[in-house]
Design an enzyme around this catalytic site. Structure first.
Site, PDB file in Angstrom:
ATOM      1  N   HIS A   2       0.998  -1.080  -0.130  1.00 48.67           N
ATOM      2  CA  HIS A   2       0.044   0.044   0.068  1.00 48.67           C
ATOM      3  C   HIS A   2       0.972   1.272  -0.139  1.00 48.67           C
ATOM      4  CE1 HIS A   2       0.425  -0.204   4.370  1.00 48.67           C
ATOM      5  NE2 HIS A   2       0.483   1.079   4.312  1.00 48.67           N
TER       6      HIS A   2
ATOM      7  N   ASP B 177       0.088  -7.499   1.416  1.00 48.45           N
ATOM      8  CA  ASP B 177       0.665  -6.257   1.707  1.00 48.45           C
ATOM      9  C   ASP B 177       2.097  -6.044   1.689  1.00 48.45           C
ATOM     10  OD1 ASP B 177       0.277  -3.556   1.695  1.00 48.45           O
ATOM     11  OD2 ASP B 177       0.021  -3.416   4.076  1.00 48.45           O
TER      12      ASP B 177
ATOM     13  N   GLY C 127       3.348   6.145   8.096  1.00 46.44           N
ATOM     14  CA  GLY C 127       4.880   6.104   7.633  1.00 46.44           C
ATOM     15  C   GLY C 127       5.891   5.185   8.336  1.00 46.44           C
ATOM     16  N   ASN C 128       5.486   4.617   9.305  1.00 47.67           N
ATOM     17  CA  ASN C 128       5.912   3.364   9.584  1.00 47.67           C
ATOM     18  C   ASN C 128       5.743   2.135   8.873  1.00 47.67           C
ATOM     19  OD1 ASN C 128       5.757   4.099  12.931  1.00 47.67           O
ATOM     20  ND2 ASN C 128       7.567   3.268  12.351  1.00 47.67           N
ATOM     21  N   SER C 129       4.741   1.969   7.868  1.00 46.70           N
ATOM     22  CA  SER C 129       4.495   1.151   7.153  1.00 46.70           C
ATOM     23  C   SER C 129       5.637   0.698   6.281  1.00 46.70           C
ATOM     24  CB  SER C 129       2.975   1.322   6.304  1.00 46.70           C
ATOM     25  OG  SER C 129       1.987   1.583   7.186  1.00 46.70           O
TER      26      SER C 129
ATOM     27  N   LEU D 145     -10.807 -20.485  -9.063  1.00 47.00           N
ATOM     28  CA  LEU D 145     -12.019 -21.423  -9.780  1.00 47.00           C
ATOM     29  C   LEU D 145     -13.011 -20.383 -10.471  1.00 47.00           C
ATOM     30  CD1 LEU D 145     -12.751 -23.608  -6.607  1.00 47.00           C
ATOM     31  CD2 LEU D 145     -11.220 -23.953  -8.466  1.00 47.00           C
ATOM     32  N   GLY D 146     -12.894 -19.080 -10.418  1.00 46.30           N
ATOM     33  CA  GLY D 146     -13.858 -18.119 -11.023  1.00 46.30           C
ATOM     34  C   GLY D 146     -15.189 -18.253 -10.507  1.00 46.30           C
TER      35      GLY D 146
END
Length: 334
Positions: A79, A109, A184-186, A238-239
């Site tokens: 992200h 993520d 901001g730590n992400s 599998l759709g």
């Protein structure tokens, strides 16, 4: 008889002892030594020129990341860099690099970047979350709210948590910590007392205090391998669209099911594996390849890369019958 008029003597405050001072000093040394050895490999990530699906400009942003190979591979959050056309990485020494996105996996993520440098870059050693214990030291380094190379410390609060990713899948084996994290730590590292990366800081719960999460480094290792090989994480599909359901007890007894949890097919994509196999809207899926399907998350777990193109049996309840259908999953395109 109790003497209700007698006032109890106040409990005297305990004076700090030499043992307290030594323990505090040891804790401080461990954190400080870890930061000294690790901070040079933690980077700030700036993102600009971001666009949406329609090509409209989106606000820029930023986060954190860390180098884990001397030739410039960097782990961060998906992200942080999603939809970015320009990514800049800055080290604590002030070096700035243009970064290339090798690949990202929004379902965990995680994202993998590469920068080029004429000299080997400092790196963080990767540890493992398998031997972690609740209560052990956890140290986070990152760039919260734009404050470069900020350090917080706490403990591993819980293990084996699950988080819902933006795409709807569960991120498994998540580490909970009370080491303070902020926007901001992400993408920054969560370290153990030996300076090894045990997780990639990924999320906080708005309004909560001391409840923060990191994707396990063991999950990150698997994702990095896939991103290096394919530029994406390969998964089977599998759709079909489905929802979780609870079955009546009479169904469970009649069909001798292990659980009353299953999924009901709500949509079958044209030309998909499910369509080719004859799966119908309204079918109730109870097993795939011999594994009970007790919900959508359970089905996602068995639809890994190894299931792509490999024929398997899917068991569905259709009206008053239990039917085993042969199905060959496609590769997930999302």
């Amino acid at each position: 008889m109790l003497d209700t008029e007698r006032s109890e003597a106040p409990i005297p405050e305990r004076e700090p002892t030499a043992v307290d001072a030594a323990a505090l000093d040891a804790y401080s040394r461990v954190v400080a030594d870890t930061v000294d050895a690790s901070s040079s490999a933690v980077v700030a990530i700036g993102v600009s020129d971001r666009v949406d699906d329609a090509g409209r400009a989106l606000p820029g942003g930023g986060g954190s990341g860390f180098l884990f190979t001397p030739d410039g591979l960097i782990l961060t959050n998906s992200h942080v860099v999603h939809r970015a056309r320009r990514i800049e990485v800055t080290t604590t020494a002030g070096q700035a690099f243009a970064a290339d996105l090798i690949g990202e996996d929004p379902h965990t993520d995680l994202a993998l970047l590469r920068v080029s440098s004429p000299k080997p870059l400092p790196v963080l050693p990767l540890g493992s979350a398998r031997a972690l214990r609740v209560g052990q030291l956890a140290i986070a380094i990152g760039n919260p709210l734009g404050f470069a190379c900020t350090v917080t410390a706490g403990v591993v609060s819980a293990l084996g948590r699950s988080l819902r990713a933006t795409g709807g899948r569960l991120i498994e084996d998540v580490i909970q910590t009370d080491a303070a994290l902020n926007p901001g730590n992400s993408g920054g590292p969560l370290l153990d007392a030996n300076g090894r990366v045990i997780g990639v800081n990924t999320a906080i719960i708005a309004g909560a205090q001391g409840i923060c999460f990191a994707t396990s480094i063991d999950t990150a290792n698997q994702v990095v391998t896939e991103l290096m090989r394919h530029g994406r994480v390969r998964r089977a599909s599998l759709g079909l669209g489905a929802q979780n359901v609870r079955l009546p007890r009479r169904y469970v007894r009649w069909f001798e099911l292990a659980s009353d949890a299953a999924i009901r097919v709500m949509e079958v994509a044209s030309g998909s594996a499910a369509a080719r196999a004859g799966i119908e809207v309204g079918d109730i899926v109870v097993a795939f390849d011999g594994t009970a399907v007790e919900g959508i998350d359970a089905l996602h777990r068995v639809l890994g890369a190894g299931a792509i193109g490999r024929a398997a049996m899917i068991r569905v309840l259709r009206r008053d019958r239990s039917i085993d259908v042969r199905i060959t999953p496609d590769e997930f395109a999302g």
